[in-house]
Design a protein around this motif. Structure first.
Motif, mmCIF file in Angstrom:
data_model
loop_
_atom_site.group_PDB
_atom_site.id
_atom_site.type_symbol
_atom_site.label_atom_id
_atom_site.label_comp_id
_atom_site.label_asym_id
_atom_site.label_seq_id
_atom_site.Cartn_x
_atom_site.Cartn_y
_atom_site.Cartn_z
ATOM 1 N N ALA A 1 71.501 57.264 -38.999
ATOM 2 C CA ALA A 1 70.592 56.152 -38.738
ATOM 3 C C ALA A 1 71.360 54.845 -38.592
ATOM 4 C CB ALA A 1 69.571 56.047 -39.866
ATOM 5 N N HIS A 2 72.360 54.612 -39.458
ATOM 6 C CA HIS A 2 73.173 53.397 -39.357
ATOM 7 C C HIS A 2 73.888 53.345 -38.007
ATOM 8 C CE1 HIS A 2 72.848 51.118 -43.029
ATOM 9 N NE2 HIS A 2 72.907 52.231 -43.754
ATOM 10 N N GLY A 3 74.411 54.501 -37.590
ATOM 11 C CA GLY A 3 75.121 54.545 -36.318
ATOM 12 C C GLY A 3 74.221 54.227 -35.141
ATOM 13 N N VAL A 4 73.012 54.731 -35.180
ATOM 14 C CA VAL A 4 72.064 54.471 -34.092
ATOM 15 C C VAL A 4 71.659 53.003 -34.069
ATOM 16 C CG1 VAL A 4 69.704 54.909 -33.286
ATOM 17 C CG2 VAL A 4 71.168 56.824 -33.971
ATOM 18 N N ARG A 5 71.346 52.456 -35.234
ATOM 19 C CA ARG A 5 70.908 51.056 -35.278
ATOM 20 C C ARG A 5 72.035 50.101 -34.901
ATOM 21 N NH1 ARG A 5 67.880 52.996 -39.802
ATOM 22 N NH2 ARG A 5 69.501 52.282 -41.283
ATOM 23 N N ALA A 6 73.285 50.530 -35.150
ATOM 24 C CA ALA A 6 74.427 49.687 -34.775
ATOM 25 C C ALA A 6 74.686 49.695 -33.282
ATOM 26 C CB ALA A 6 75.677 50.157 -35.520
ATOM 27 N N ASP A 7 74.167 50.727 -32.600
ATOM 28 C CA ASP A 7 74.327 50.837 -31.146
ATOM 29 C C ASP A 7 73.061 50.271 -30.506
ATOM 30 O OD1 ASP A 7 74.430 51.687 -28.476
ATOM 31 O OD2 ASP A 7 75.520 53.523 -28.977
ATOM 32 N N ALA A 8 73.120 49.015 -30.125
ATOM 33 C CA ALA A 8 71.921 48.327 -29.635
ATOM 34 C C ALA A 8 71.302 49.025 -28.429
ATOM 35 C CB ALA A 8 72.261 46.883 -29.288
ATOM 36 N N ALA A 9 72.148 49.523 -27.535
ATOM 37 C CA ALA A 9 71.629 50.174 -26.328
ATOM 38 C C ALA A 9 70.886 51.461 -26.688
ATOM 39 C CB ALA A 9 72.768 50.471 -25.357
ATOM 40 N N LEU A 10 71.482 52.258 -27.565
ATOM 41 C CA LEU A 10 70.853 53.521 -27.950
ATOM 42 C C LEU A 10 69.574 53.269 -28.737
ATOM 43 C CD1 LEU A 10 70.837 56.597 -28.130
ATOM 44 C CD2 LEU A 10 72.369 56.426 -30.098
#
Length: 925
Positions: A198-207
């Motif tokens: 979840a952290h990784g996804v939220r850190a990737d603004a485009a994704l």
């Protein structure tokens, strides 16, 4: 395989470990166009059994698929491994917080939950079209939606808490603080990995932006990646990943929903536009108005229902390209409803319509309008060629793209030769369904389908960034296209999630995540023609909507499963193959335990009565001796009835010696406690004046009487008719007459029609050629004669005549104690539910009609021949405290109900007799 089955039988009762070929074939069928035959079907009743079955399957390296109702359309509920079938022990329901929440097990039907919530003005948010058959397990696991729920009220967004069992057998209850704490301790690593994802996804603004964008419209393609951006607590993320996971990540054993209002006031209107574009422009405007639903119907869908009874005449004259919107609005009060309809009509004035729309609040008219929408899907299924399959797909686009998308769909249908295809759907959400027919038995046709799917998916994704599955789930059909829709990065996340929860890949493999680019073209379900015995069977789409109506469902086979079995037997016969053990098993499971009640037809989208198939097959399989005996019985019915009465007297003699329970055991369940005595065959009419009425005492009523002559059914009917001012006329020679129903149920169609013709002649004479009304005292016989006579003579069932004609003439003293009422299947099919309830309510302060009891399963003589069918059908019958009796309108049904409940059931006319006699007594005091 034997080691697996032996292990299962050590943990489950043998009867719940299903290995016979017929039922494995039957349960290898769901509502989709895929088929896989399970090695074994394990019926589970609680969470512990699910854990044990999963553990055993894992030990033997077999895949596990969980199945609730099997109404899924994309192959989510079939497997060649272990099929875990959810039993009634998991059909739990507990309402909390005054109806604001409801805690439900995975095996309860969605409509049943709503029925229990209705008195509180609440319902669950998800509203799939299959809600009368679909169960909560499937509704949650597929994140099903429907006409009104949109995205705001689906399972994902109305989830309060969830109880789930992971592949390793661990249970997490997100609504239980102790369970959550224990899970954080035991599965901290799993939660940490979810948190990192979840952290990784939220850190990737485009994704993150892409995920949020994808869920602004309906989307059930792949896993619920929105959980990774919507929630921060990994427990909440886990719970919401389970929604829509289709049994590939774990087993949902309980769901607690936040319920939504169910407004009592509703209005509907059908608006016609010149073309698709203008209709879709109106949808954009309507979205800002107080609408509950806006359903779109293209010209092809309107055309296919135009000639059905009750359809608006305008449907036949619409121009090519015309499009309709079916609009519904709901409100808590009539005043608010009027304001809402005014607001919607104001919006519609901005568009050019073929005729001015008008809202109706009349329930019958609303039903008529919605029948336009409901009739489209079955209309395509009803006209398809034998051997072909009906395919229904659903996609979603942003509402402004709806018109262009529909036009592209129509272009693709024409290009690939699907000229019968229709488009309809939930326009308010940009969600449309399209239906077409497909032959999967020919390689070139499969290739055509493959080309169509490839171009369809490419067009929708590249041009509209559409949801390839809006509400039906990914399943097997769209699994090869998940990466196309989501892209490699998001698809990689989904594969990681699957690996995290199911590292051995044993939970429903092939569903959602499938690297086989041709997976959607494999394991296609054959649809062989079912022969000419009952050609309507070829229309069956195997959806399973019939199953909740069937008294033998869960005992042996449901109507859908009978058809599946018969199709396979027909295929074998056409191929010159022996029927084998499957054919032997079908005799009992398919024929003997079918009540032939016809209730399946009331729920079937294409109106198939599987009982008609059963009767036809029974007739075909009758031996020459049996057919001769049937002919003798029909030709000498008076003597046959006398012989049966003698046998009944002998039964009572034996009962007096050995007792009713012992005789029940000795007779294999055929003898029932409380079995009626033979009725005296005398019909004493005392009135010489009054309105003439023909009363036909049916053969079951003549056979099974009461302990005293005055309480016999015929004597009671005559007494009540006379009390209401009628002069009953009993046809001559009635004791040798039969309407033919008992012969028809055994497959003796010619003999049945001959007996019906005899009754017609007798009724014609007695009624002075139709001058006098004719009343029958058994609903099954009434239905038989109404069908046979086809209006040549007007006959009334005792229920309808008592409601319409007797109630206004009788004084009634209500009973204070509750009464039980059973709406038998024939009365239900004739639409007498309201009349029976009102009739009973006129006689008693409290009327109880057990909602989960439909057909009693007695099926004429089935209750004697296969008593387990009657027992199974009435397993949920509960008797209210202080009940003073039970009432129905079929003598044999009443025998079975009495035996099952311990409460004496009699004809509803006995209740009228008691209450009118008491009223007369009190008036004379």
């Amino acid at each position: 395989m034997s080691a697996l089955i032996d292990a299962l039988r050590l943990r489950l009762p043998a009867e719940r470990v299903i290995t016979d070929e017929l039922r494995r074939l039957a349960y290898g069928t769901d509502g989709s166009f895929y088929r896989l035959i399970p090695e074994v079907v394990a019926v589970v009743q609680d969470e512990d059994e699910v854990r044990e079955v999963t553990r055993i399957a894992r030990a033997h390296q077999r895949s596990v698929t969980f199945r609730a109702a099997g109404t899924s359309l994309c192959g989510q509920a079939v497997t060649d491994g272990v099929l875990v079938l959810l039993g009634e022990g998991l059909a739990t329901c507990r309402i909390g917080d005054g109806g604001n929440t409801v805690e439900v097990g995975p095996a309860i039907v969605g409509a049943e939950v709503n029925r229990r919530l209705a008195p509180l003005g609440r319902k669950i948010g998800p509203d799939p079209a299959s809600i009368n058959a679909a169960k909560i397990g499937g509704i949650a696991a597929n994140n099903s939606s429907g006409m009104c729920c949109g995205t705001a009220q689906n399972s994902y967004n109305t989830l309060a808490s969830l109880r789930v069992m992971l592949a390793d057998g661990t249970v997490l209850d997100t609504g239980d603080a102790a369970s959550v704490a224990a899970f954080r301790h035991s599965h901290g690593e799993l939660l940490d990995r979810l948190n990192a994802l979840a952290h990784g996804v939220r850190a990737d603004a485009a994704l993150a932006g892409r995920i949020r964008s994808k869920y602004k419209i309906k989307n059930t393609t792949g896993y619920s990646l929105n959980a990774l951006v919507d929630y921060h607590d990994p427990v909440d993320i886990l719970a919401h990943l389970m929604i829509g996971s289709e049994g590939t990540l774990g087993f949902i054993s309980r769901v607690t929903y936040n319920t939504v209002p169910e407004h009592a006031h509703k209005a509907s209107a059908l608006a016609f536009f010149e073309d698709m574009e203008s209709a879709c422009r109106a949808v954009v405007g309507l979205k800002a108005r107080p609408v509950a639903a806006v359903e779109l119907l293209d010209r092809a869908s309107l055309r296919c229902v135009a000639h059905k009874p009750g359809m608006p005449p305008l449907l036949k004259t619409l121009s090519e390209g015309a499009t309709a919107l079916l609009i519904e609005t709901r409100a808590p009060s009539a005043a608010e409803l009027r304001q809402q309809t005014d607001s919607i009509l104001e919006e519609l004035q901005a568009y050019t319509l073929i005729e001015a729309p008008a809202f109706t609040t009349d329930p019958a008219e609303i039903e008529r309008l919605w029948n336009v929408r409901k009739g489209t899907f079955p209309a395509v299924g009803a006209v398809r060629k034998p051997g072909t399959t009906v395919i229904i797909e659903d996609v979603a686009v942003a509402v402004p793209d709806l018109a262009a998308c529909c036009l592209d769909l129509q272009h693709l249908f024409a290009k690939h030769g699907y000229h019968e295809a229709i488009i309809f759907g939930h326009a308010l959400e940009g969600n449309v369904h399209f239906v077409f027919t497909q032959d999967f038995g020919i390689d070139t046709e499969v290739a055509r389908y493959a080309a169509f799917m490839d171009e369809l998916c490419a067009t929708l994704v590249k041009k509209y960034d559409a949801s390839l599955k809006a509400e039906h789930g990914t399943g097997r059909n769209m699994a090869p296209f998940v990466e196309l829709e989501w892209g490699a990065q998001a698809y990689g996340l989904m594969k990681e999630i699957k690996q995290l929860f199911d590292p051995e890949g044993l939970l429903n493999p092939g569903v959602i995540i499938n690297d086989d680019a041709e997976a959607h073209l494999k394991h296609l379900k054959p649809m062989p023609a079912a022969g000419q015995l009952y050609a309507a069977v070829d229309r069956c789409i195997e959806c399973g909507f019939c199953e909740p109506q069937c008294p033998s469902h869960g005992l042996t086979l449901s109507p859908r499963q009978r058809i599946v079995g018969w199709r396979e037997l027909s295929r074998r016969e056409a191929a010159g193959e022996a029927p084998g053990q499957l054919g032997e098993d079908y005799l009992y499971m398919g024929l003997d335990t079918c009540a032939a009640c016809g209730l399946c037809a009331t729920a079937c989208p294409v109106g198939i009565e599987t009982g008609a198939l059963t009767r036809a097959v029974r007739g075909e399989k009758l031996s020459g001796v049996a057919r001769s005996l049937g002919r003798v019985a029909a030709n000498h019915f008076g003597a046959t009835q006398a012989l049966a009465r003698t046998a009944l007297k002998a039964g009572h003699f034996a009962e007096a010696i050995v007792g009713s329970r012992a005789l029940n055991r000795l007779s294999g369940g055929a003898w029932k406690e409380g079995m009626p005595h033979p009725q005296p065959l005398r019909y004493q009419v005392s009135r010489s004046a009054g309105d003439p009425i023909v009363y036909f005492p049916t053969c079951a009523g003549r056979m099974f009487g009461a302990d005293s002559a005055e309480q016999a059914l015929s004597a009671t009917v005559i007494r009540v008719l006379e009390r209401a001012g009628y002069r009953p006329i009993v046809p001559d020679g009635v004791n040798s007459l039969c309407c033919g129903q008992s012969f028809a149920s055994k497959g003796l169609a010619a003999e049945a029609d001959a007996k019906s013709a005899e009754v017609e002649a007798a009724l014609m004479k007695a009624s002075n050629y139709g001058e006098y009304p004719i009343v029958l005292d058994a609903s099954a016989c009434t239905l038989r004669m109404k069908t046979f006579l086809a209006e040549r003579l007007k006959v009334f069932d005792l229920v309808e005549f008592a409601h319409d004609a007797l109630l206004p003439r009788l004084m009634l003293q209500k009973k204070a104690d509750p009464v039980l009422v059973h709406l038998n299947c024939s009365a239900r099919r004739m639409g007498f539910e309201a009349k029976l309830k009102q009739l009973a309510a006129a006689c008693a302060e409290q009327v109880v009609m057990p909602p989960e009891v439909k057909c009693c399963g007695f099926g004429g003589d089935r209750g004697f021949a296969v008593p387990e069918l009657n027992a199974h059908a009435l397993r949920k019958l509960e008797v209210p405290s202080g009940c003073c009796g039970g009432y129905s309108s079929n003598q044999t049904c009443e025998i079975g109900l009495t035996h099952a409940s311990g409460v004496p059931y009699r004809s509803i006319v006995h209740l009228l007799d008691e209450c009118s006699a008491e009223a007369a007594r009190m008036a004379s005091c």
